[in-house]
Structures are given as C-alpha cells and as structure tokens.
Design an enzyme around this catalytic site. Sequence first.
Site, short mmCIF file in Angstrom:
data_model
loop_
_atom_site.label_atom_id
_atom_site.label_comp_id
_atom_site.label_asym_id
_atom_site.label_seq_id
_atom_site.Cartn_x
_atom_site.Cartn_y
_atom_site.Cartn_z
N ASP A 415 0.86 -1.18 0.00
CA ASP A 415 0.00 0.00 0.00
C ASP A 415 0.90 1.24 0.00
OD1 ASP A 415 -2.42 1.49 0.26
OD2 ASP A 415 -1.91 1.81 2.37
N HIS A 454 -4.80 24.33 10.20
CA HIS A 454 -4.72 23.65 8.90
C HIS A 454 -3.62 22.57 8.92
CE1 HIS A 454 -4.23 23.11 4.55
NE2 HIS A 454 -5.44 23.67 4.43
N GLY A 482 -9.92 29.31 2.87
CA GLY A 482 -9.66 28.76 1.54
C GLY A 482 -8.47 29.38 0.84
#
Length: 731
Positions: A415, A454, A482
């Site tokens: 993975d 963030h 944003g």
Amino acid sequence: MTCVMCSRAVTSAVSKMPGVYSTHVNLVSETADVLYNPNVVTTDDIGDRINTIGYEYMGIHDNNSINNDVLEKKHAESQKKKIYRIIIGFFFSALLMYLMFGNVDLGHDSSYIMLAISILPFIYVSYPIIKSGLTSLKHLNLNMDVMYTLGIGVSFVASVLSTFHLLGSSHFMLYDTSIMLGSFLMLGKYLEDRAKGKTSDSIKKLVELKSIDATVEKMIDGKLVQVTVPINEVLKGNIVIVKPGEKIPLDGKLVEGQSYVDESLVTGESVPVFKDVGSTVIGGSINKDGSFKFKVTNTNEKTVLSQIINMVQDAQNSSPPIQKLADKVIKYFIPVILIIALISFVVWYVVLGSPFLYSLSIFISVVVVACPCSLGLAIPTALTVGVGLAAKYGILIKDGETLEVSDKINHVLLDKTGTVTVGQPVLSNVINYSDMKDDEILKIARSIEQLSQHPISSALFNNENKKDYDLYSVEEFENVSGKGVKGKINGITYFIGNEKLMDENNIVLSEDVVSDLESEELDLKTSILLANDAALAIISVEDAVKENSMKAISELHNMGIKTSMISGDNRNTTEKIAQKVGITDVVSEVLPQGKLDYVKKLQSEGKIVSFIGDGINDAPSLTKSDVGIAIGTGTDVAIESGDVILINGDLLNAVAGIQISKKTMSRVKLNLFWAFAYNVILIPIAAGILIPWGIFFRPEYSAFAMALSSVTVITLSLLLKGYVPEILKDG
C-alpha cells in the site's frame, strides 16, 4: 517431557477431562495452554491429572514475573538433582568397569560384590526414568521413557539373573552398562532441558520487562501523596510517576514533564525517543534522564507489552504444516524400533548363535540409540528461536504456518500511504527569493502558522509539538478561509497562502515564482507562498517517502521477489512515488475491494502473495493474502490485523521478517535432516551391522549418541539466535 509422545499423552489426558474445551502442549517450553470451564474443573484438578500419568505439575505459568520466578527455582532444583545423579552414576560405572576389566581379583564372589556395589547407585540414578516409564506404560503411552526403562531394566535384571547362574555364565554381565546407561540418559535430559530453556530466552526477557509495582499519586487524608503499589492494583486513569532510570510500568500518556525513553526492548527502535506532554509511553520501556507523570491508558493484559508477549507465546506454541510429517514418522517410530530390536536379538542369538547376554546387549543398544526426541524437537525448537528472534527486532509473527508460508513468498503488494510513504505531510523544501536565510523564512512562516489548525501548519512543524520551536510574537493574526493566513511580526505584515491570497493583496508573482510553483506541483508537492510586499519564498510540504522504503524494496528485488504498489490515490501520484522507490508495477485509484480483487488475481496465477498495509483500511487484503504484514507504530499496533505485525512501522523490518522466516525454515529442514540421518545411520550400527569388522556399538555408546542427537538439534536451533537479517547488517 522427553518426546512428542509425552506431549500427546498430556494432551489426551487433559482433553478428556469434563469442562476442558481444548489443550495444546508445547514440548519445548513444557507448558500446556488449556481452555476450560472453572465451574466444572479447577487448575488443581488438571494438575492432579497430569501427575497421575507420570508427569510433574509445577504450577501456573503466565506473564507474571513473580510466579515465573517460582517455576524457575523449581526447574533449577530439578536440574541440580540431575547433576547429582550424573556424578554418582559415572563414578560407580567407572568403578565397576575398573573391577570388571582391570584384572582385579575379587575371588569367586566377584559377581555378588559387583551386584552389591551397583544396586543402590542403579536405583538412585535410574529411579526417575524407570518411574516415568512404568507410569507411561500403565497408561498405555509408549514413549521414550518406556524404551529407556526397557533398556536399563533388561540389562540390570539380566545381570542379576546371570549373577545367580540363571542365564548361564556370569562372566558377561552388564552392571556397569546399566548404571552408565542411566547416567548418559540423565546427562541427555539435563543437557536437553538446559538447551530447551535457552530457546525461550526471548519470552523470558519480555516478561522481565514487566514491572511488579508502580508509584502512583493518591489522595490520602486530603493530601496528594505518592504511594508505591503492586502493579495489579493500578487502575486505568491513575497518575503514575516515573523517575530517571526507572522502568515505565504500564501504557499511558504524559501529563507532566519530559524525557528520552528507550523503547528498544519493546519495539526494536534503537534510538531513544523524546517524550513530552501528550506523548504516549509503552510499558516496559526505560526512562533515560528526566522525570515525568503519565496517565494510565492500558493495564494488565491490555498493555502493548502483554499483547506482544501473548502473541509471541501463541506463535511459539503453534505448529507449522511441516510438523505433520514429523508427527506421522514419530507415531510409528517406537513400535518399528521395538520390532527391529527384537529381530536383531533373534538373528544374533538364534541364527548366529551368539551368547545370550551379548545378543541382549545388541537389543538394548537398538532400543536406546533410537531417538524420536530429535525428530520431535527439530521443528518446535527452531520455531521458538525464530519467533523470539523476530520479536527482538519488533516483528511479531502470529504462528508457525506464517513462518513456513513466508519462506515461499514471491510477490509483495505494498500500500502507498503510510506504508511506503510517511502517511502525513512534512516539510519538504524552501525556494528562497529573499536576502534572508532559509531558517529565518521558516521561523516567520511557523510563527504565523502556529495559530492555524490547517494540516499544512502541522507539516511546517514536521508534526511535532509547536511549543518546542523558538517563534516570534504575532499580532493581528487572521485566517483567510480557503486562501491562507496573515499576521504582523515586528510591524511587518506577512501573507502565507495560495495564489488567490497573493492576488487579493496585490502581490505580483514573477515568472520564476509561477514556474517554480508549477514545478513543485508536478513533483506532487503542496506549496504555499510567503510574502510581504513581494513573494519571499515558496515553502513546500509533501507526504514523503519513508527513509528506508527504497532500500527495503531493492532488497526484495535482490531476493527475487516481485513488488507492486497498490493505492486508492490517483495514478500520477502513485506512479511518481513508485518510480522513486523502484517499483514498476502500479495499481492505482482502487477501493479496498479493488485491492482485495488484485490479491485474488495474483493468487489465481499461482503467486504466494504478501500484502503490506496499515492494518485498518487494508484489513480485507491483509486477511486474504497468504501473509498479511501490518504496519504499526507503538501503542497503535493492531494486533489482530495481520499475520505479521511491524511494531515500529519500518519497512526494513518487513523484509527482515521474510528473511528470518527463510532462515528459520532452512534451520528446520537442517534439523530434520540430521534427526533422520542420525537414526538411519546409527540404528543399523547398533543392530550389529559393523560387528564383522570388529565394531561393536555398546549400549552405553548408544545412550551417549542418543543424548548427543537431541542436544545437536537444539544447538543448531540455538545458533539462530546469532542470525542478523541481511537487510539490517549495514544499519
């Protein structure tokens, strides 16, 4: 216990008891795992049942170091008694040999004198063997103690009968042989028990890591005091104090203080790990220099250390498929040996006309030299050492079948996120357009970003504690949704964010900056801009490839194992990461079901597949693959998630686990070869095949060879302890 027949006898006897659901006996550790209903049967009842069939019940063996110390003392006492018997036996057998072959004139009563000299030493030396053999025979359990009893008993009884002229001449007697047989057999048991104990050193070391007490904070008479209490009395949520140099007693989370902690004995991580408030600690680790307090999160059998111990023990108690071959041979071994011994006696006494006691000594030699013990120990001793060796490196192997299958792996699926890569973004690089140094650029960016939630903010600090960094004081911080953040440092306003934030604040980006942003994006990095009146720098973060991923994958290729990367991420990202680590076969944009289907596809093509993943999202693929290797880190180890668990999450250990499996199975095959070869070569010699050339294999030689065979097999297994996986030799 001396052989597989012993473990079968205990299994059969205990399993038939009312209230017992399952029984598994480990010949190497001489322990039994019993699942039972305490309302129907007790441990004392089970112990009594074990005692009645000729074995000694020594108590409960668990992960409690105090209880195990008691068992160790009993075992040491038993070993000491064996040494006394060995010394007495060899002294009197040597004395008898001197009297028989040293031209010592004892007169007409020499045989009676030798009987008088030998009878008490014979009883003292041989009593444990004869008692065990007769008890086993009483319960219709044909094991090696029955064979030894037959050999010792026949030689001594025949000598007594000969002494009283009931078998003809008394000049060929076996008094010395009888005692020496018992001495060599006792020596074999002593050496075998000593060697078997060493195969379980890894478990003992892990159990020794467990604390027997802890210092906790308690409120007594309105005062908060520190009290040392037994470990079993510590509850989840208690505050535990750990001082420099002390062992951390349980799992928990720091609430005060900081220190470096040595987790090497638990996780295999050689470098001490820094811990501060909020960090997790693992019970059994060693505190290095600082003092701290932690809140207990796991107690007793729920701690990581207890789970590791249980898993290692379960693996050592399991049997790989190859064990079935040895068990089939052992099932018919003793009856076949008895037939060969009887045929040898008849041939020498009846057909060839040899003296009775001479022919009888050949019978005894065959009975004693045959050794299913080495066959019975060939696999479990190597398995025990191999699993313990893997645990030393923080590799938990669930069972013997996993070891055997790992030896055959030819395709590894990896993975991407969290396995080949770190699994979370970290600081990658700085492209600096200002006159300031990179360190100053980062200090400004971190000072503002410390106030943000963030993920990029955490990445700038490499996901470490923000309080550990020297930062500026920030005023007028603002989060621009944003787009980024802004704040004022020393009267200068700085902007950190994307191009939209720059446009919004009339900051013009030069062609070089735009070009560099595009280049970083092509390299699969997430970039932010730092600016005041103009762009000062581009700061990039990325889910970086783990430090050892490339080396691990290269080693897999060197071993002839094909690799594939499989991920739910987009093809461009997956291929870029695969290219970095040297993987050419890529499967991308697949859900967990798609990963599972790819595992099935490879298996349908005859591949032996190992899947390496995080043990959570990849659970179906880990379960379906032939060997599921789950990546774990510290207290986040998902014990149920794979056939192999990597505690410290290092991909090098996945390769090391495969290499240890290959080495262990190689040693199993070598052990089996020597065990079979020993019996194939020595049984005909004991039967007298070399007598025409003047080589007579006396019964005492047979006893010595028998002892040597088991010890040789165990020693070969013990040599595994010094093995270092090839991939870890350089590091």
